[in-house]
Design an enzyme around this catalytic site. Structure first.
Site, PDB file in Angstrom:
ATOM      1  N   SER A 158      -6.315  -8.294   1.358  1.00  0.00           N
ATOM      2  CA  SER A 158      -4.923  -7.681   1.135  1.00  0.00           C
ATOM      3  C   SER A 158      -4.667  -8.989   0.028  1.00  0.00           C
ATOM      4  O   SER A 158      -4.942 -10.018   0.056  1.00  0.00           O
ATOM      5  CB  SER A 158      -3.979  -7.871   2.181  1.00  0.00           C
ATOM      6  OG  SER A 158      -2.599  -7.641   1.448  1.00  0.00           O
ATOM      7  N   TYR A 184      -0.125 -13.394   8.576  1.00  0.00           N
ATOM      8  CA  TYR A 184      -0.955 -11.998   7.930  1.00  0.00           C
ATOM      9  C   TYR A 184      -1.855 -12.709   6.764  1.00  0.00           C
ATOM     10  O   TYR A 184      -2.924 -12.476   6.841  1.00  0.00           O
ATOM     11  CB  TYR A 184       0.055 -11.015   7.624  1.00  0.00           C
ATOM     12  CG  TYR A 184      -0.632 -10.013   6.989  1.00  0.00           C
ATOM     13  CD1 TYR A 184      -1.663  -9.108   7.660  1.00  0.00           C
ATOM     14  CD2 TYR A 184      -0.395  -9.354   5.457  1.00  0.00           C
ATOM     15  CE1 TYR A 184      -2.027  -8.213   6.938  1.00  0.00           C
ATOM     16  CE2 TYR A 184      -1.242  -8.757   4.644  1.00  0.00           C
ATOM     17  CZ  TYR A 184      -1.899  -7.684   5.370  1.00  0.00           C
ATOM     18  OH  TYR A 184      -2.590  -6.607   4.934  1.00  0.00           O
TER      19      TYR A 184
END
Length: 309
Positions: A158, A184
């Site tokens: 990501s 994350y």
């Protein structure tokens, strides 16, 4: 080394990037394939003729997706197997049960910005699920990937990796106040570093590993963020599921990236290495493709998994 470019881009779909691709006789595993990008990735690979295994936590949901894939593609070699990436025993059971060669592994499953949570081993949940589980899966399937040669692994990362490098002295937030987005980001950096090091270590086995940013797509991944992810992406940059899965599928199946490994792709093309956060969905942080960091993370991951046995 010139960046890899293809004729595809932001709006390309899975069916477009696989046009003319025939994976008959090839076997693929897609994690997190019970919904969203994973389900579409599995469907697209099955449509090329591949035998596909959906590796999922929720087997009932996986079975429903498998039936839908068979109905839409006419392919019956679509299987479902249980896999909980946060549980080392589950990963070991999956890899131990695998028989025969494996040609494509798409490490798609993940969690995003979840509340503070730790595994039984004391691992931060996102690092454990997004990275360690997939690391154990890929290394556990290494012999199967090497069996026929020319295997591919895709690590779905990501642009969120630019929120944090690997914080080596506090990977599990034992000292830092927990921040779901930093956690994350760290886990997504780990996905890219895995691609770099696995490609280096497995070159003699003709296994290539690439990482990618699928884009901003509204899926179950955003369940901890009211369905909006970071909330910073404008509506015109939101992709459909078919567009979002296109980069993963291209890396898994297209002849355009034969022999390519250790790279990071966005919108079906290799992304530039950057030294500052770009404020866009493009670019890969230099720390995420640094070979020294990649080797260090590999060693740390093996050490953590060995402690869990």
């Amino acid at each position: 080394m010139s960046p890899i470019t293809t004729p595809f881009g932001f709006s390309s779909t899975t069916d477009e990037v696989t046009q003319g691709v025939d994976l008959t006789g090839r076997r693929a595993v897609v994690t997190g394939a019970s919904s969203g990008l994973g389900a579409e990735t599995a469907r697209a690979l099955a449509a090329t003729g591949a035998e596909v295994t959906l590796a999922v936590r929720d087997v009932a949901s996986g079975e429903r997706v498998a039936k839908d894939i068979t109905a839409s593609t006419g392919r019956h070699e679509v299987h479902v197997a249980h896999l909980d990436l946060s549980d080392p025993a589950s990963v070991t059971a999956f890899t131990a049960a695998w028989r025969g060669p494996l040609h494509v592994l798409v490490n798609n499953a993940g969690v995003m910005a979840c509340p503070e949570r730790y595994t039984e081993q004391g691992w931060e949940w996102q690092f454990a699920t997004n990275h360690l589980g997939h690391f154990a899966l890929a290394t556990g399937l290494h012999r199967a990937l090497a069996a026929d040669g020319n295997a591919r692994v895709v690590a779905v990362s990501s642009s969120g990796h630019m929120r944090s490098p690997i914080v080596w002295d506090d990977v599990n937030f034992a000292f830092r106040p927990y921040d779901p987005w930093l956690a994350y980001g760290q886990s997504k950096t780990a996905n890219v570093l895995f691609a770099v090091e696995a490609t280096r270590r497995w070159a003699a086995d003709n296994i290539t590993v690439n990482a990618c940013m699928p884009g901003a797509i509204h899926t179950n991944l955003q369940r901890h963020t009211a369905g909006r992810g970071s909330g910073l992406v404008p509506d015109h940059l939101i992709k459909t599921v078919e567009q979002g899965a296109a980069t993963s599928v291209l890396l898994a199946a297209s002849p355009l990236v034969d022999g390519v490994g250790g790279r990071y792709f966005v919108d079906c093309n290799e992304s530039d290495v950057v030294d500052r956060r770009t404020g866009t969905l493009h670019g890969v942080a230099r720390y995420a493709v640094d070979p020294d960091n990649a080797g260090r993370l590999w060693d740390l991951s093996r050490e953590l998994l060995a402690q869990a046995r």
